[in-house]
Design a protein around this motif. Sequence first.
Motif: not given
Length: 450
Positions: A82-84, A296-303, A280-286, A245-251
């Motif tokens: 989902g969206v970060s 930007p896309q990332t894994a949802f921790a609550q799940n 790569r899946a995260d970054m391609l989706s982003t 770019v900084i946000v993506v590195l943190v993500t």
Amino acid sequence: MTVRPEDVKLPLGRSFLYGLQHVLTMYGGIITVPLIVGQAAGLEPSKLAVLIASTLFVGGAATVLQSWGVPFIGSQLPLVQGVSFTGVATMLATLDGGGGLPAVFGSIIVAGLVGLVAATFFAKIIHFFPPVVTGVVITTIGLTLMPVAAGWAMGGNAKADDYGSTANIGLAFITFVIVIALSKVGVEAISRLSILIAIFIGTIVAGVLGMTDFSGVGEGAAVAGPGIFAFGAPTFKISAIISMVIVVLVTMTEATAGILAVGTVVRTKVDSKRIADGLRADMLSTTVAPVLNSFPQTAFAQNVGLVAITGVKSRFVVSAAGIIMLVLGLLPVLGQVVAAIPAPVLGGAGIVLFGTVAAAGIQTLAKVDYEGKGNMNLVIVGSSLGFGMIPIAAPTLYASLPAWFTTVFSSGISSAAVMAVVLNLLFNHLRASTPERQSACATGSAWPAG
């Protein structure tokens, strides 16, 4: 050949029921970012609806890519995408700078490409994530999500007149009790669907009490695709790109921790190749997300908590959740029904889910050696957890510090991850300066026997 836990296939009907449970768990979170950014951009309701539908569609596609996987892309783990939230402040700053949504989308495209190139490097740092680090991160993920659950339990909208009312908190508590009661039922199917059933019953209770509003269901187009660059062609501002770019590195740091966390919960092997495929899946989706009007896309921790509490580890269940999100993105009326579920109901379920994530982290920390010669693991754990809790306890502590610092450390998850990795490197890898005797912090914290 031994089948990995995540590769187990369940009957199609059960897979989609469990998948719907995942979608309901993270729905409130996935629509929050487009709501915040869309409102800040001054979008009218119809355009805001496009932004939300696009976010659901892209999140669904990213989830299928991550969980199903193709060669070199996708961790093949039960990770819902989902969206970060990490990039919200940066996107709002870009909007304030007059760039509009095209500048936001342009910065995400470039940052996503940078992340795609950096994914292989990130995967090589897995040896810096032993249990003393992953345990801290997983625990912090659960604790960091608790204010989210509390906010939902109070009503979800802090500006509403009934925010924090007895009725809202009572509804959340009822849902919480239902989850616990259903988890105790001896029937496996009911126990594993406890969150979904509790949300359904909680919504019925809310309806009886007059706390639901389905009046908006059915408004607008019945079917609507996300469209390509619906808000205009992207523009590229250097300042916005650097910040993103900084946000993506943190993500990516958080995503690495998330992949390791779900690997721990599923009890499956996670190596550097798998992390690289997941990133790569995260970054391609982003990178592709802005083309379809998303972020930007990332894994949802609550799940991760849902996987832990239900014991359903199949990645194909999460793929089913991705398909449901794709459909929600194409059929706004279904999304409107899901959106009408009262926030306190989600809050009651969230308390169990997020607490379960923290408990999984504590289980990992229990495996850490705290008493070996020259061992500083207790200091590492204590300092990293404390550092990770600062953004929760005092959200404005870093307000006067540089923007790059607040981008990294305003998240409890990234704060704890950075501190744990650095301290583990300092005490457990650079041994030359580590004392043979434990520090006073380590020795003084031991409880006396008896």
